[in-house]
Structures are given as structure tokens and as C-alpha cells.
Motif scaffolding. Structure first.
Motif, PDB file in Angstrom:
ATOM      1  N   ARG A 118       1.806  61.214 -70.250  1.00 15.98           N
ATOM      2  CA  ARG A 118       0.883  61.184 -71.395  1.00 15.98           C
ATOM      3  C   ARG A 118       0.278  59.804 -71.569  1.00 15.98           C
ATOM      4  O   ARG A 118      -0.870  59.669 -72.008  1.00 15.98           O
ATOM      5  N   LYS A 119       1.063  58.767 -71.209  1.00 15.60           N
ATOM      6  CA  LYS A 119       0.570  57.389 -71.352  1.00 15.60           C
ATOM      7  C   LYS A 119      -0.635  57.110 -70.452  1.00 15.60           C
ATOM      8  O   LYS A 119      -1.349  56.149 -70.660  1.00 15.60           O
ATOM      9  N   LYS A 120      -0.830  57.958 -69.437  1.00 12.04           N
ATOM     10  CA  LYS A 120      -2.010  57.784 -68.576  1.00 12.04           C
ATOM     11  C   LYS A 120      -3.272  58.134 -69.356  1.00 12.04           C
ATOM     12  O   LYS A 120      -4.353  57.655 -69.056  1.00 12.04           O
ATOM     13  N   ASN A 121      -3.153  58.992 -70.368  1.00 14.30           N
ATOM     14  CA  ASN A 121      -4.331  59.460 -71.114  1.00 14.30           C
ATOM     15  C   ASN A 121      -4.488  58.866 -72.505  1.00 14.30           C
ATOM     16  O   ASN A 121      -5.597  58.775 -73.008  1.00 14.30           O
ATOM     17  N   VAL A 122      -3.383  58.515 -73.137  1.00 15.48           N
ATOM     18  CA  VAL A 122      -3.441  57.969 -74.504  1.00 15.48           C
ATOM     19  C   VAL A 122      -2.498  56.776 -74.628  1.00 15.48           C
ATOM     20  O   VAL A 122      -1.624  56.577 -73.780  1.00 15.48           O
ATOM     21  N   ASP A 123      -2.698  56.003 -75.686  1.00 17.85           N
ATOM     22  CA  ASP A 123      -1.739  54.954 -76.033  1.00 17.85           C
ATOM     23  C   ASP A 123      -0.837  55.500 -77.121  1.00 17.85           C
ATOM     24  O   ASP A 123      -1.260  56.352 -77.912  1.00 17.85           O
ATOM     25  N   PHE A 124       0.397  55.020 -77.155  1.00 16.65           N
ATOM     26  CA  PHE A 124       1.320  55.425 -78.206  1.00 16.65           C
ATOM     27  C   PHE A 124       1.626  54.249 -79.119  1.00 16.65           C
ATOM     28  O   PHE A 124       1.750  53.121 -78.658  1.00 16.65           O
ATOM     29  N   THR A 125       1.795  54.565 -80.403  1.00 19.80           N
ATOM     30  CA  THR A 125       2.258  53.545 -81.349  1.00 19.80           C
ATOM     31  C   THR A 125       3.730  53.266 -81.047  1.00 19.80           C
ATOM     32  O   THR A 125       4.325  53.902 -80.172  1.00 19.80           O
ATOM     33  N   ASP A 126       4.321  52.370 -81.829  1.00 22.25           N
ATOM     34  CA  ASP A 126       5.771  52.185 -81.758  1.00 22.25           C
ATOM     35  C   ASP A 126       6.416  53.512 -82.153  1.00 22.25           C
ATOM     36  O   ASP A 126       5.819  54.298 -82.892  1.00 22.25           O
ATOM     37  N   THR A 127       7.628  53.727 -81.692  1.00 19.30           N
ATOM     38  CA  THR A 127       8.255  55.027 -81.961  1.00 19.30           C
ATOM     39  C   THR A 127       8.799  55.067 -83.397  1.00 19.30           C
ATOM     40  O   THR A 127       9.099  54.030 -83.983  1.00 19.30           O
ATOM     41  N   TYR A 128       8.876  56.278 -83.965  1.00 20.82           N
ATOM     42  CA  TYR A 128       9.352  56.406 -85.343  1.00 20.82           C
ATOM     43  C   TYR A 128      10.515  57.378 -85.474  1.00 20.82           C
ATOM     44  O   TYR A 128      11.037  57.570 -86.570  1.00 20.82           O
ATOM     45  N   ALA A 129      10.920  58.014 -84.355  1.00 22.01           N
ATOM     46  CA  ALA A 129      12.067  58.943 -84.427  1.00 22.01           C
ATOM     47  C   ALA A 129      12.633  59.143 -83.022  1.00 22.01           C
ATOM     48  O   ALA A 129      11.904  59.026 -82.042  1.00 22.01           O
ATOM     49  N   THR A 130      13.935  59.399 -82.961  1.00 25.84           N
ATOM     50  CA  THR A 130      14.502  59.803 -81.680  1.00 25.84           C
ATOM     51  C   THR A 130      14.830  61.287 -81.774  1.00 25.84           C
ATOM     52  O   THR A 130      15.063  61.815 -82.859  1.00 25.84           O
ATOM     53  N   ALA A 131      14.808  61.940 -80.640  1.00 29.06           N
ATOM     54  CA  ALA A 131      15.016  63.390 -80.635  1.00 29.06           C
ATOM     55  C   ALA A 131      15.747  63.778 -79.350  1.00 29.06           C
ATOM     56  O   ALA A 131      15.902  62.964 -78.446  1.00 29.06           O
ATOM     57  N   THR A 132      16.201  65.017 -79.307  1.00 28.04           N
ATOM     58  CA  THR A 132      16.811  65.537 -78.093  1.00 28.04           C
ATOM     59  C   THR A 132      16.190  66.895 -77.790  1.00 28.04           C
ATOM     60  O   THR A 132      15.676  67.559 -78.681  1.00 28.04           O
ATOM     61  N   GLN A 133      16.209  67.278 -76.555  1.00 31.83           N
ATOM     62  CA  GLN A 133      15.865  68.648 -76.194  1.00 31.83           C
ATOM     63  C   GLN A 133      17.178  69.413 -76.148  1.00 31.83           C
ATOM     64  O   GLN A 133      18.127  68.965 -75.519  1.00 31.83           O
ATOM     65  N   VAL A 134      17.232  70.530 -76.829  1.00 31.90           N
ATOM     66  CA  VAL A 134      18.469  71.313 -76.868  1.00 31.90           C
ATOM     67  C   VAL A 134      18.232  72.691 -76.261  1.00 31.90           C
ATOM     68  O   VAL A 134      17.085  73.090 -76.019  1.00 31.90           O
ATOM     69  N   ILE A 135      19.335  73.377 -76.049  1.00 32.32           N
ATOM     70  CA  ILE A 135      19.255  74.729 -75.491  1.00 32.32           C
ATOM     71  C   ILE A 135      19.726  75.714 -76.563  1.00 32.32           C
ATOM     72  O   ILE A 135      20.816  75.546 -77.128  1.00 32.32           O
ATOM     73  N   ILE A 136      18.897  76.715 -76.852  1.00 34.49           N
ATOM     74  CA  ILE A 136      19.301  77.779 -77.778  1.00 34.49           C
ATOM     75  C   ILE A 136      19.634  79.015 -76.939  1.00 34.49           C
ATOM     76  O   ILE A 136      18.879  79.361 -76.023  1.00 34.49           O
ATOM     77  N   VAL A 137      20.768  79.638 -77.250  1.00 33.08           N
ATOM     78  CA  VAL A 137      21.151  80.887 -76.563  1.00 33.08           C
ATOM     79  C   VAL A 137      21.643  81.885 -77.601  1.00 33.08           C
ATOM     80  O   VAL A 137      21.858  81.539 -78.764  1.00 33.08           O
ATOM     81  N   LYS A 138      21.855  83.119 -77.144  1.00 31.17           N
ATOM     82  CA  LYS A 138      22.454  84.114 -78.031  1.00 31.17           C
ATOM     83  C   LYS A 138      23.941  83.836 -78.121  1.00 31.17           C
ATOM     84  O   LYS A 138      24.559  83.387 -77.144  1.00 31.17           O
TER      85      LYS A 138
END
Ligand code: ARG
Length: 260
Positions: A112-132
Motif C-alpha cells: 500500500r505504501k507504493k500508492n499512498v503515504d501513511f500517517t503515524d500509527t494509532y492502533a495495533t491489531a491482529t488478524q484472528v481466525i473465527i471458526v464454528k
């Protein structure tokens, strides 16, 4: 005499032509991209299908990003107008100038940085897995060869795409992926942790696996040539972080026990 006449006719014609050209240019400025031209309003592109960061409440878009953006606008003495769109339209809206910035729980990535600039970060996150509940999938390694639902164009989409022999089902909204999971159309959903909690709370018989996929950071996307806006937004973000306003906004939408 004749020549003089011709010259004056040509001059008049040139004037008329240039006036018309000027006129139409002015018109287009007024009726055209007025959002961008009006200096007291910043247009924010988002995808309001991502609670608690952005979601619909009646006709309004609310959430952490909406509040942070408005607080940044206040620091800068500007109004913020929110435009809701598909997640994968946000970066194109920013690069084309249709929007001044994109705020959508957007993860900073090298691509994404190839197309836009980002501000300083304001949150950390994780990718999680949802299952039944009762699923035989217990962690990322078990996703091999499975049917995985994601929101189109998100980092969840990118990770799922890398899983060996997995079949990736792409939905316009994260919640649609979760619904597909409850209907047994897919085996798992890969999505950001906070919306995952909200979606699982609204559905029956689903759980989030303890083992998270990745660590990510959210930031606001700005057009590459817009250094002035980037600088001003970073200054506003820094002062909002320092005053505790960002924490206050996050606490308004994520209660401590939910964040556990
Ligand atoms: N953090 C993920 C990404 O940047 C998902 C963001 C989705 N945001 C949204 N408003 N739908 O790709």
C-alpha cells in the motif's frame, strides 16, 4: 484596411474563445470537485462495515476512526465529511483526490505504501481466525486446504491467499463472511480482532481461536504528493495521543472486558 479588420475579428474571436474557456473552467471548479476545493472540509474515505472502527448508526457513520478523524479535523480547524465506500475503493479515492484521506482500520503494508503515504500509527491489531464451535481447526496451520472467508482486499485476504491449497471466498463485508461461516458455506474467517469480537458476539456458535495470525498497525492513508496534510495530521495525532484523547475514544468503543 482589410487586414486590420481581419486582425480585429480574429482578436475578438480569440477573446470570446478564451472567455468561454475561462468561464467553463470556473464552472467546473464550482460544480465539480467542490469537496476538494473547499478548504474548510476534509473528505474521509472509509468502509463502514468494520465495528468498532467504523459502522452505521442510523444515517451516520460512527466509530473509533470517525471520532479520531473528527478530533484531528478539530485540531486542524476543519470539518470532516465521511464517504462510505467499498474497502478496496479507499486507496483509489485517495490517490485520485476524490478523498483527502482514508481511515478504515487500514493496516500499513509495504504494498500500500507504493500508492499512498501513511500517517503515524494509532492502533495495533491482529488478524484472528473465527471458526464454528467444535471445529477441528485449532490454529493457522490447520487452515491448509480449507475454505476461508475474508473481506475483499483486506490483509486477511492477502494472508488467506498465501495458505497452501486453501480456497479463499471474498465477501464485500466482513460480516457476510461470518454469516457464510454460520451457514457452513466456509470453514473459517480470517479478519481483524476487534470486528471479529463484535461479529462473533452477534452470531451463534462461533469462536475466535486463541492463536492470532499476525500483528499489524493501523494508520491513515494520504495521497503521496500531500506532504502538507500528512504533516498536519501527524501533528494533530501526536497532540491527541498526548492529551489522552485517542485512549478516550478507544475506551468509548472498546470496553476493557471486551478487549481481553
Ligand atoms: N486491517 C485490514 C486491512 O487493512 C482490514 C481493514 C478493513 N477495514 C474496513 N473498514 N472494512 O486490510
Amino acid at each position: 484596411m482589410k487586414l486590420k479588420k481581419l486582425v480585429s475579428v480574429l482578436l475578438v474571436a480569440a477573446c470570446v474563445f478564451s472567455l468561454a474557456a475561462c468561464g467553463s473552467k470556473d464552472d467546473s471548479k464550482d460544480s465539480g470537485d467542490s469537496k476538494k476545493d473547499s478548504k474548510d472540509t476534509l473528505v474521509m474515505a472509509t468502509n463502514a462495515e468494520f465495528p468498532p472502527y467504523e459502522f452505521h448508526e442510523g444515517d451516520d457513520v460512527v466509530g473509533i476512526d470517525a471520532d479520531i478523524a473528527r478530533a484531528i479535523g478539530e485540531e486542524m480547524g476543519m470539518e470532516v465529511k465521511i464517504e462510505d465506500m467499498a474497502f478496496d475503493s479507499i486507496i483509489p479515492a485517495v490517490t485520485s483526490g476524490k478523498a483527502d484521506f482514508g481511515a478504515a482500520g487500514m493496516t500499513v503494508t509495504e504494498d500500500r505504501k507504493k500508492n499512498v503515504d501513511f500517517t503515524d500509527t494509532y492502533a495495533t491489531a491482529t488478524q484472528v481466525i473465527i471458526v464454528k464451535e467444535g471445529s477441528d481447526i485449532a490454529g493457522p496451520d490447520d487452515l491448509t486446504g480449507k475454505k476461508i472467508g475474508v473481506q475483499l482486499g483486506t490483509t486477511g485476504d492477502i494472508y488467506a491467499d498465501d495458505i497452501e491449497d486453501a480456497e479463499v471466498e471474498r465477501y464485500n463485508k466482513g460480516f457476510e463472511a461470518v454469516q457464510a461461516l454460520t451457514q457452513d458455506k466456509i470453514d473459517a474467517v480470517v479478519i481483524d480482532g476487534e470486528p471479529a469480537k463484535e461479529f462473533v458476539a452477534e452470531a451463534d456458535g462461533l469462536k475466535i481461536l486463541d492463536e492470532a495470525f499476525t500483528e499489524e498497525e493501523y494508520a491513515i492513508a494520504v495521497a503521496k504528493d500531500n506532504d502538507d496534510l500528512l504533516k498536519k495530521m501527524n501533528e494533530a495525532l501526536a497532540s491527541l495521543k498526548e492529551s489522552g484523547k485517542i485512549d478516550e475514544i478507544v475506551a468509548k468503543y472498546i470496553s476493557a472486558d471486551k478487549a481481553e
